[in-house]
Design a protein around this motif. Sequence first.
Motif, PDB file in Angstrom:
ATOM      1  N   ASP A   3       0.813  -1.210   0.000  1.00 27.42           N
ATOM      2  CA  ASP A   3       0.000   0.000   0.000  1.00 27.42           C
ATOM      3  C   ASP A   3       0.850   1.264   0.000  1.00 27.42           C
ATOM      4  OD1 ASP A   3      -2.267  -1.532   0.028  1.00 27.42           O
ATOM      5  OD2 ASP A   3      -2.469  -1.509   2.208  1.00 27.42           O
ATOM      6  N   PRO A   7       1.978   2.203  -7.660  1.00 31.24           N
ATOM      7  CA  PRO A   7       1.483   1.098  -8.490  1.00 31.24           C
ATOM      8  C   PRO A   7       2.439   0.737  -9.621  1.00 31.24           C
ATOM      9  CG  PRO A   7      -0.294   2.626  -8.011  1.00 31.24           C
ATOM     10  CD  PRO A   7       0.969   3.267  -7.504  1.00 31.24           C
ATOM     11  N   ARG A 309      -3.317  -2.853 -14.368  1.00 30.90           N
ATOM     12  CA  ARG A 309      -2.681  -2.191 -13.235  1.00 30.90           C
ATOM     13  C   ARG A 309      -1.956  -3.157 -12.303  1.00 30.90           C
ATOM     14  NH1 ARG A 309      -6.760   1.931 -10.474  1.00 30.90           N
ATOM     15  NH2 ARG A 309      -4.787   2.454  -9.434  1.00 30.90           N
ATOM     16  N   ALA A 312      -1.496  -6.302  -7.459  1.00 33.45           N
ATOM     17  CA  ALA A 312      -1.487  -5.574  -6.180  1.00 33.45           C
ATOM     18  C   ALA A 312      -2.750  -4.745  -6.010  1.00 33.45           C
ATOM     19  CB  ALA A 312      -0.254  -4.677  -6.095  1.00 33.45           C
ATOM     20  N   GLY A 313      -3.412  -4.930  -4.877  1.00 30.40           N
ATOM     21  CA  GLY A 313      -4.615  -4.176  -4.564  1.00 30.40           C
ATOM     22  C   GLY A 313      -5.894  -4.767  -5.107  1.00 30.40           C
ATOM     23  N   SER A 314      -5.800  -5.752  -6.014  1.00 34.10           N
ATOM     24  CA  SER A 314      -7.011  -6.371  -6.553  1.00 34.10           C
ATOM     25  C   SER A 314      -7.587  -7.358  -5.535  1.00 34.10           C
ATOM     26  CB  SER A 314      -6.726  -7.079  -7.877  1.00 34.10           C
ATOM     27  OG  SER A 314      -5.769  -8.103  -7.701  1.00 34.10           O
ATOM     28  N   ARG A 315      -8.873  -7.631  -5.674  1.00 32.24           N
ATOM     29  CA  ARG A 315      -9.575  -8.516  -4.738  1.00 32.24           C
ATOM     30  C   ARG A 315      -9.817  -9.865  -5.412  1.00 32.24           C
ATOM     31  NH1 ARG A 315     -14.235  -4.174  -3.775  1.00 32.24           N
ATOM     32  NH2 ARG A 315     -13.841  -4.101  -6.014  1.00 32.24           N
ATOM     33  N   GLY A 336       0.470  -8.933  -3.765  1.00 30.30           N
ATOM     34  CA  GLY A 336      -0.286  -7.812  -3.205  1.00 30.30           C
ATOM     35  C   GLY A 336      -1.784  -7.909  -3.325  1.00 30.30           C
ATOM     36  N   ARG A 338      -5.661  -8.951  -2.362  1.00 31.01           N
ATOM     37  CA  ARG A 338      -6.443  -9.126  -1.150  1.00 31.01           C
ATOM     38  C   ARG A 338      -7.310 -10.361  -1.348  1.00 31.01           C
ATOM     39  NH1 ARG A 338      -8.239  -2.714  -0.908  1.00 31.01           N
ATOM     40  NH2 ARG A 338      -6.131  -1.898  -0.608  1.00 31.01           N
TER      41      ARG A 338
END
Length: 533
Positions: A3, A7, A309, A312-315, A336, A338
């Motif tokens: 976080d 990116p 992108r 990282a940060g994707s669910r 990265g 989730r």
Amino acid sequence: MADQLAPTTLLAVERALRAAARAGNRMLAGGIASVDVRDPAQRAALRAALARMGVRTAEPGDPAVEFAFTATAPGAAPGAAAPAAPGGPAPLPPVTVGLDGSIDSPRGADAAARIDWAARGMPATAQLAAGLREATGASAPRIAVSLVLEPKTAAFTLALAAAGCEVAVFSAVSETDPEVAAALAATGRVTVCAPLAPVTGDWAVIDARNAAAVLDWAPELLIDDGSHLVRLAHSEKPEALATLRAAAEETTSGVRPLHEMAAAGELRIPVIAVNDARTKTGFDNLIGTGQSCVFAIADLCDAANPHYRGVAGSRWAVLGYGPVGQGVARFAAALGARITVVEQDPVRALAALHDGFDAAAAVTALPAADVVVSATGVWHTLDAAGVALLRPDTVVAVAGGIDDELALDELVAAGWTARERAPRVAEWRAPGATAGPLVLAEGGGVNYSAGEGNPIEVMDLSFATQLAALTRLLTAELSPGVHTLSVADEHAVARAALAARGGSADATPQRSRPGGAAQPWTVHRYRATRAAG
């Protein structure tokens, strides 16, 4: 950590890791990498991801390095490979990957070169194949192999041939690299029942014909995938059982029906559940499939979306938390993502929480997911009702996989339509909808349908385990039913792989007491004689 980083930095690291694995179909976990990157953010992100994936690190220039990460890959080949183990083949040379997208890999591009590369990267298989040759003696057992046909499987069948076996290989159209199949057939050492060129006809008809052909070849032993050929022999081609003495099963989804057949008294041959060996499930399913599926999903998404992108940060919603689901969650999280696990077994769901992931019902996890991965090996894991919960552009993939793990047949019956958005990426729309989720690799196992399958090092373990099973089948009289591989065989495979990877196990003292108890059972803490004294 993820976080706090830009990116673009995380995406550059992700792409470098994927490139390092893809360049030689290598396994990062258990490998050795060096990081020679000046940018502190890139260096920190790369080291963190490597650590989460189980990669050891060494200084740049160390001869043990297998993956050299730099700012820019040089044009010349990287440093000399590590020396070979005594009596063993030379290890694969390292690959150099630049964070700018450049790469320097010594693997050749044609099919023959890729087969040779795979053979060089499977020293445990070579060692166990030598043991099989001793077990066969002057005989030449006929062995059929039903596995995804790509360079590693081709190298494995050639190792069987070199061990004195007559070998035939079957592979479905969707699981065959035709260039590899053609190169293998050209050696004249293996009978190939698989397409040797791209197929334009009815895949199901071609697969059925080739499956029948490999059984008509009259094998004595069979290495099966999904127990499809074992079931075919017991249902539609019982004449094959006149020569088929025994089999070894590679997959979780294949062991399940074998137990059902045995319970019903219908299994007429002994089958060793190779999948259940610790040297298979704990590495192939957990690590190899985890890495190769996560990377294949990211590769397809990156190629299909110019605005990609990164992970990282994707669910991610991972359906099933057996070894494959655990591996997918592990490698996606290392990049990265989730993770939310959807698991019907409450013990496994609880384990997911303790591994740092969320655990929720499908009705909660699916609508929130950017990526959905089915990792169960169970028919219709994601049914039409589940697909209807997904937002447009949600990516859907199968890890490992069986036929119809995604209920695409239900979608067709309900009037959904598919259109290609990019190679191996299809958008599925409900009647009247203007957008829908994206299904990868036609719903097949994404790692072998859209990539080269599991990494060489992990398949070295799986093939070595298969060879241990074949040796037992050749030397032991087993009754019809499902059998497990012995601990001694697991240890032999693991020691061979450890030696090839520069490790060793502590010598285990021999104990004669049941269960390896450290004391005789009469010796315990609360003896009355001790109190009286």
